[in-house]
Scaffold this motif. Sequence first.
Motif, PDB file in Angstrom:
ATOM      1  N   ILE B  57       0.778  -1.327  -0.091  1.00 22.34           N
ATOM      2  CA  ILE B  57      -0.009   0.032   0.121  1.00 22.34           C
ATOM      3  C   ILE B  57       0.722   1.412   0.015  1.00 22.34           C
ATOM      4  O   ILE B  57       0.572   2.378  -0.483  1.00 22.34           O
ATOM      5  CB  ILE B  57      -0.959  -0.041   1.293  1.00 22.34           C
ATOM      6  N   GLU B  58       2.156   1.073   0.297  1.00 24.84           N
ATOM      7  CA  GLU B  58       2.849   2.376   0.429  1.00 24.84           C
ATOM      8  C   GLU B  58       3.624   2.476  -0.713  1.00 24.84           C
ATOM      9  O   GLU B  58       4.495   3.731  -0.945  1.00 24.84           O
ATOM     10  CB  GLU B  58       4.045   2.189   1.482  1.00 24.84           C
ATOM     11  N   THR B  59       3.283   2.026  -2.039  1.00 25.99           N
ATOM     12  CA  THR B  59       3.827   2.377  -2.966  1.00 25.99           C
ATOM     13  C   THR B  59       2.890   3.521  -3.821  1.00 25.99           C
ATOM     14  O   THR B  59       2.141   3.706  -4.029  1.00 25.99           O
ATOM     15  CB  THR B  59       3.921   1.224  -4.297  1.00 25.99           C
ATOM     16  N   ALA B  80     -10.804  -4.262  -6.193  1.00 23.48           N
ATOM     17  CA  ALA B  80     -10.165  -4.226  -4.915  1.00 23.48           C
ATOM     18  C   ALA B  80     -10.951  -5.130  -4.080  1.00 23.48           C
ATOM     19  O   ALA B  80     -11.988  -5.259  -4.187  1.00 23.48           O
ATOM     20  CB  ALA B  80     -10.145  -2.926  -4.376  1.00 23.48           C
ATOM     21  N   PHE B  82     -11.589  -4.716  -1.443  1.00 19.42           N
ATOM     22  CA  PHE B  82     -12.579  -3.973  -0.499  1.00 19.42           C
ATOM     23  C   PHE B  82     -14.012  -4.167  -0.731  1.00 19.42           C
ATOM     24  O   PHE B  82     -14.965  -3.548  -0.061  1.00 19.42           O
ATOM     25  CB  PHE B  82     -12.051  -2.592  -0.297  1.00 19.42           C
ATOM     26  N   VAL B  83     -14.152  -4.575  -2.013  1.00 19.39           N
ATOM     27  CA  VAL B  83     -15.720  -4.594  -2.514  1.00 19.39           C
ATOM     28  C   VAL B  83     -16.380  -5.262  -1.359  1.00 19.39           C
ATOM     29  O   VAL B  83     -17.484  -4.832  -1.473  1.00 19.39           O
ATOM     30  CB  VAL B  83     -15.668  -4.783  -3.992  1.00 19.39           C
ATOM     31  N   ARG B  85     -17.546  -5.870   1.454  1.00 24.97           N
ATOM     32  CA  ARG B  85     -17.609  -5.283   2.905  1.00 24.97           C
ATOM     33  C   ARG B  85     -18.190  -6.227   4.092  1.00 24.97           C
ATOM     34  O   ARG B  85     -18.280  -5.644   5.144  1.00 24.97           O
ATOM     35  CB  ARG B  85     -18.474  -4.043   2.789  1.00 24.97           C
ATOM     36  N   SER B  88     -15.336  -6.525   7.293  1.00 26.34           N
ATOM     37  CA  SER B  88     -14.902  -5.217   7.098  1.00 26.34           C
ATOM     38  C   SER B  88     -13.669  -5.257   8.229  1.00 26.34           C
ATOM     39  O   SER B  88     -12.779  -4.569   7.984  1.00 26.34           O
ATOM     40  CB  SER B  88     -15.581  -4.105   7.364  1.00 26.34           C
ATOM     41  N   ILE B  91     -10.804  -6.424   6.259  1.00 29.65           N
ATOM     42  CA  ILE B  91     -10.156  -5.432   5.412  1.00 29.65           C
ATOM     43  C   ILE B  91      -9.577  -4.332   6.332  1.00 29.65           C
ATOM     44  O   ILE B  91      -8.406  -3.913   5.732  1.00 29.65           O
ATOM     45  CB  ILE B  91     -11.413  -4.750   4.603  1.00 29.65           C
ATOM     46  N   GLU B  92      -9.958  -3.793   7.127  1.00 31.18           N
ATOM     47  CA  GLU B  92      -9.313  -2.820   7.909  1.00 31.18           C
ATOM     48  C   GLU B  92      -7.897  -3.447   8.512  1.00 31.18           C
ATOM     49  O   GLU B  92      -6.857  -2.691   8.612  1.00 31.18           O
ATOM     50  CB  GLU B  92     -10.215  -2.481   9.187  1.00 31.18           C
ATOM     51  N   VAL B  95      -5.468  -2.933   5.585  1.00 38.30           N
ATOM     52  CA  VAL B  95      -5.383  -1.779   5.180  1.00 38.30           C
ATOM     53  C   VAL B  95      -4.281  -1.234   6.327  1.00 38.30           C
ATOM     54  O   VAL B  95      -3.175  -0.456   5.983  1.00 38.30           O
ATOM     55  CB  VAL B  95      -6.337  -0.604   5.226  1.00 38.30           C
ATOM     56  N   GLU B  96      -4.383  -1.591   7.564  1.00 40.95           N
ATOM     57  CA  GLU B  96      -3.341  -1.169   8.794  1.00 40.95           C
ATOM     58  C   GLU B  96      -2.182  -1.819   8.396  1.00 40.95           C
ATOM     59  O   GLU B  96      -1.329  -1.162   8.709  1.00 40.95           O
ATOM     60  CB  GLU B  96      -4.075  -1.829   9.993  1.00 40.95           C
ATOM     61  N   TYR B 102      -6.095  -7.026  -5.323  1.00 37.65           N
ATOM     62  CA  TYR B 102      -7.389  -6.671  -6.276  1.00 37.65           C
ATOM     63  C   TYR B 102      -7.418  -8.284  -6.815  1.00 37.65           C
ATOM     64  O   TYR B 102      -6.483  -8.933  -6.920  1.00 37.65           O
ATOM     65  CB  TYR B 102      -6.712  -6.027  -7.457  1.00 37.65           C
TER      66      TYR B 102
END
Lengths: 412, 195
Positions: B57-59, B80, B82-83, B85, B88, B91-92, B95-96, B102
């Motif tokens: 995610i940092e790219t 993604a 994330f679709v 949900r 969740s 997913i969180e 992200v963290e 994808y």
Amino acid sequence: MSFIHKSIGEGGDNAGVKAHGAGTRLVRAGFIPLLDSAVLIAAAELGLAEREGIQLDLIRDVSWANIRDRLAFRQFDVAHMLAPMPVASMLSIGTNPSPVLAPFSLGRGGNAITLSVKLYRQMQAAANLAGTEDALTNAVALRGVIDAGRSRNEPPLVLGMTYPYSSHNYELRYWLAAGGIDPDRDVKLVVVPPPMTSDALAAGEIDGFCVGAPWNMIAVERGVGRIVAVKGDIWPSSPEKIIGVRPEWASANTDTLSRLVVVLDRAAEWCHLQSNRRELAKMLSVPRYVDTPADLLHRVLLGQFTIDPIGTERMVPEYFSFHGGDANCPRTELAQWIYSQMVRWGQVAHSPENLERAAAAFRPDIYRTALGLPANAGPAAAQVADRFIDGVTFDPSDIPAYLRSFSLPINK
Amino acid sequence: MQRPLSIMVFDENRIRASIIEEGLREAGHDHVSLIHEIDGLARQIERIQPDVIVIDIETPNRDMLEHLFQLTRIVRKPIAMFVDRSDSSSIEAAVEAGVSAYVVDGLRKERVKPILDMAVSRFRAFSRLQQELADAKTALQERKVVERAKGILMKSRQLTEEEAYVLLRQSAMNEKKKLSDIAQSVVLAANLLGG
């Protein structure tokens, strides 16, 4: 700077709320290191947020996709976003669409279109450009070069922008189309992260790009780019970045949001004063914010550009407009215009329902209520809808007719 | 028997990418491709035809990657992760941890979830390793400074090593500062005074 010391408690709607009495609320704000994140940064650095009981935590990020996802998944409460992002999210288009509202606009302007020096010299030779021509003349000259290239079977030019739902994408397309260039047939559009634009241009991977400050100026400074248009040439009223919030956060934190709008409005007013621009440039220049030399930022803030590596200068006094002239109000017609461009370039099909959903992404009501402004504050809608580069006037009441007034794209 | 999934890991950090690859192979995924550079990525996607794409995610290249996925016809409709949900919290967590992914539309959730969980746990392990390494470096640095400060005190005040250490520690306690900060001050002062 007396306005800083006024408490919101003195205003009508928030009477009774003491700035410090209700305890400090933490607001986590994601941002991308760009000049137009200035209002958020100033709000934190000048202590404006703190004075209204908001602890504004600024979190730097690297991509719009991250900003979008981190807002959606509650790592941020609010975020610095491209103005079309909330519109796309309300239309459920793009990757991971999650509802976002825009209660505040971070200002106007700030973008420019830069072409490689090599390409611009070809335009000069073909169209006899002296170097002082306007943005429309430059677009027409580019079309001449593209037509000539096509007749020699050369591969199409590649132009960079930042994100499919960005003002950069729509501005670049609008400018190209105004010059008679179809952005989907005559050139190839790609996404390039702004910090990589100069390198990509120097390496010949792209022939031009549309991004925000300071990247255009950096390309000129490095001797690889030639600025041929600025955002204001294309549409002076065009919004650039906004503050995005999740609808559920907005309704659960009405008071905090209202305070935040007031804080941002004061920060924008401060940023707008010419006499503060040197201090602002210094504030933004540090590594944890925009990480760019203060002198360069200062020149950008004053609108003093070198547009060609040979030294051609151009003054754009309102290059970035942080405040004034309703620049911070997320007006409904701005969202409607963004929507019209999404329809124009095939990102979404037009329907009255879609228009309504798109318009609901921008919330002038939240902005005006927070500041105690009347519902019809600011210039008339007709003034906002005018002064496009091609002379066309925007009419949100009939989007299909508005789009028919353009000659491009052809098969619409 | 289900067709094996093709997994692409895009990570500019080669070590982390290898750690993820190893995890996925241990879990029985043999079609794992590691990509470290954005150059020629569109061609790579066409060649690999990934069902799942895992990205750091940092790219700063993520916006570019998303646009590429939209343009690349072979990966018909990468969406993604994330679709969906319904989950969740995971997913969180992703992200963290710094993972985004994808997947090709239509792929069943049960098949994708273990892959994402694996990527998330390996990303976390990698962050922990990095943190430990950084901590170890700092500790080493601090120890060097304390050694130098002790040497300075021993020489200038004719103390034994033990006495020099006690003096430093006592000063740190009195000043409510870290031992290494006091040591740093001693070294700095000695430099300024030409000691």
